[in-house]
Design an enzyme around this catalytic site. Structure first.
Site: not given
Ligand SMILES: *[C@@H]1O[C@H](CO)[C@@H](O)[C@H](O)[C@H]1NC(C)=O
Ligand SMILES: *[C@@H]1O[C@H](CO)[C@@H](O)[C@H](O)[C@H]1NC(C)=O
Ligand SMILES: *[C@@H]1O[C@H](CO)[C@@H](O)[C@H](O)[C@H]1NC(C)=O
Ligand SMILES: *[C@@H]1O[C@H](CO)[C@@H](O)[C@H](O)[C@H]1NC(C)=O
Ligand SMILES: *[C@@H]1O[C@H](CO)[C@@H](O)[C@H](O)[C@H]1NC(C)=O
Length: 463
Positions: A164, A188, A258
């Site tokens: 992330s 991601d 996610h």
């Protein structure tokens, strides 16, 4: 008084015992909570701790640098180093995937792992603050890396794996070192505040010699646009199989898509199943069977998601030089290890047909059990000497194929007398490219009638 003195003594004893055995308390990832997120509103803090693991201290993390600034003796500068960087953590907890990730990596390779703990800085209700802190982390990190380089480590041996926001932290570090890091894997990469931004403000393929990205939540916390030398979009990158569909599932609903990028990367290391991914312009084209070709790629097999992706580095860099983005797709199951098995069936006909139609097939294993695939297919016209390929996904692997059941169904009016001469049929496992393909030559396919074919080895010139 007496007992008090006694307990102090025993603590001291314990301390010396630890020292004498050359042991010390293990370093722990900062465990914060939602309260720290609240506190951060009024009193923002930022701290970065580098936690080191090697095969020598798998169960007990140590600091990368000692109190006296010397390098930890367990860090071997000639080995590969993985840097694991987490993302935004509004709840402050320790990442649930961390421990298993470490175990699986060290099982794979004898290397150094540095966990970049910037929980103090990522634990905030204000996402923008965490985004700003991501830049600061990159700067602090690059200073530590400079010190490591002085000890003889090399940028080429560094592999950053960022989840992330951590993916962009990795990118920022890469920019500071002008793209000389060995590899960055973005799991991601965060979308909010990064989508649509120029390459200097987000992870980019120029940040390392090889950049691979897995996108699993492009309509949520993840970023949609391709950033790497290769970009994997499992299940199209949006809705992950097995993730809850409704907000009533709570936090799981929010994080599941996610986090899937992390779980897929780990699963790819844990299972012997290859996460073969098909290059395609869009997920829609992939689902409707427009993309089945791996011929552009190394050893004629398609890229694999995960640690192995680096095997395709050269061919992917070559494509990037021609300004080609490589976006690749695969579908997974909803539970660990997420694996499915891909086969490609190809057919060459002897005569033209004028009509569109659908070819279907299924496989029988050595016990005669039928395995039905999901076919990625659209209407196909069969032209003389032109190869037609069909991609198929199976939920069980078929290792020993005793028979292929093949059917041709015209899209138009049914024609019971129509038949087609097939010059060659070939079946290949994409998941296991090392398996030899199977063939059948010169047979007749009657419309709407399933024919069962016992496959044989292919002519050597065709493989
Ligand atoms: C460091 O790693 C290299 C390469 O794997 C190895 O040859 C060497 O023995 C290692 N050094 C130590 C001190 O373990
Ligand atoms: C490749 O992806 C980038 C986004 O990262 C986009 O700006 C660019 O237009 C794409 N190139 C091609 C050829 O599609
Ligand atoms: C088969 O179809 C192709 C493509 O339409 C055409 O060029 C060719 O002449 C046809 N061959 C025969 C034998 O009809
Ligand atoms: C496939 O066949 C080989 C040789 O006959 C056998 O050793 C193997 O166990 C079979 N594999 C499976 C999965 O049935
Ligand atoms: C194939 O084409 C026919 C006629 O053009 C159409 O009726 C049919 O729905 C199509 N099938 C698929 C799977 O696209």
């Amino acid at each position: 008084m007496e007992s008090n003195t006694h307990s102090v003594l025993s603590l001291t004893e314990l301390f010396f015992l630890l020292i004498s055995e050359n042991k010390r308390p293990c370093l722990k990832f900062s465990e914060l909570s939602i309260k720290d997120s609240l506190r951060d509103l009024f009193n923002p803090k930022m701290q970065m701790i580098l936690i080191m693991y090697t095969r020598n201290n798998l169960n007990c993390a140590e600091p990368l640098f000692e109190q006296d600034n010397s390098l930890n003796v367990n860090f071997n500068t000639s080995k590969k180093t993985i840097w694991l960087i987490h993302g935004y953590r509004p709840l402050g907890s320790v990442p649930s995937w961390l421990q298993n990730f470490l175990k699986v990596l060290l099982n794979q390779d004898d290397m150094n792992i540095v966990v970049v703990d910037w929980n103090q800085g990522a634990t905030t209700f204000i996402y923008n603050r965490a985004v700003k802190n991501a830049r600061k982390v990159a700067v602090s990190l690059s200073e530590c890396i400079q010190r490591l380089l002085k000890h003889g480590a090399s940028l080429d041996n560094f592999h950053f794996i960022g989840m992330s926001l951590g993916a962009h932290v990795s990118g920022f570090v890469g920019k500071i070192f002008q793209g000389q890091l060995g590899r960055i894997t973005g799991l991601d990469p965060a979308g909010p505040k990064f989508s649509g931004k120029p390459s200097n403000d987000r992870l980019d393929y120029t940040d390392a010699k090889f950049v691979d990205v897995i996108h699993s939540d492009i309509d949520g916390f993840g970023i949609k646009e391709p950033l790497g030398h290769i970009d994997f979009y499992p299940n199209g990158g949006k809705k992950q199989a097995g993730c809850p569909n409704s907000i009533f599932s709570g936090i799981k609903f929010i994080k599941c898509d996610h986090q899937r990028a992390v779980h897929l990367f780990v699963a790819a290391l844990e299972t012997n199943c290859n996460f073969i991914s098909i290059p395609c312009h869009s997920y829609k084209d992939y689902r409707t069977g427009s993309c089945v070709d791996c011929d552009d790629f190394k050893k004629k097999s398609c890229p694999m998601l995960g640690y192995q992706a680096e095997l395709w580095k050269d061919v992917l860099k070559e494509r990037k030089k021609r300004s080609l983005n490589t976006t690749v797709f695969l579908d997974t199951t909803g539970t660990n290890p997420f694996c499915t098995y891909y086969f490609v069936l190809s057919i060459v006909v002897l005569d033209n047909t004028t009509k569109d139609g659908i070819i279907t097939f299924r496989l029988l294993n050595q016990l005669g059990r039928v395995e039905e695939p999901r076919l990625y297919e659209n209407n196909k016209s069969l032209y003389k000497a032109q190869e037609v390929k069909i991609l198929a996904q199976f939920f069980n692997d078929v290792v020993n194929i005793s028979s292929i059941g093949l059917t041709y169904q015209s899209s138009h009016q049914h024609c019971s007398t129509c038949q087609y001469r097939i010059q060659r049929l070939m079946l290949k496992s994409l998941t296991y490219p090392e398996r030899p393909p199977l063939c059948r030559y010169d047979f007749v396919l009657k419309e709407s009638e399933e024919v069962f074919l016992n496959p044989c080895t292919c002519k050597p010139e065709e493989i």
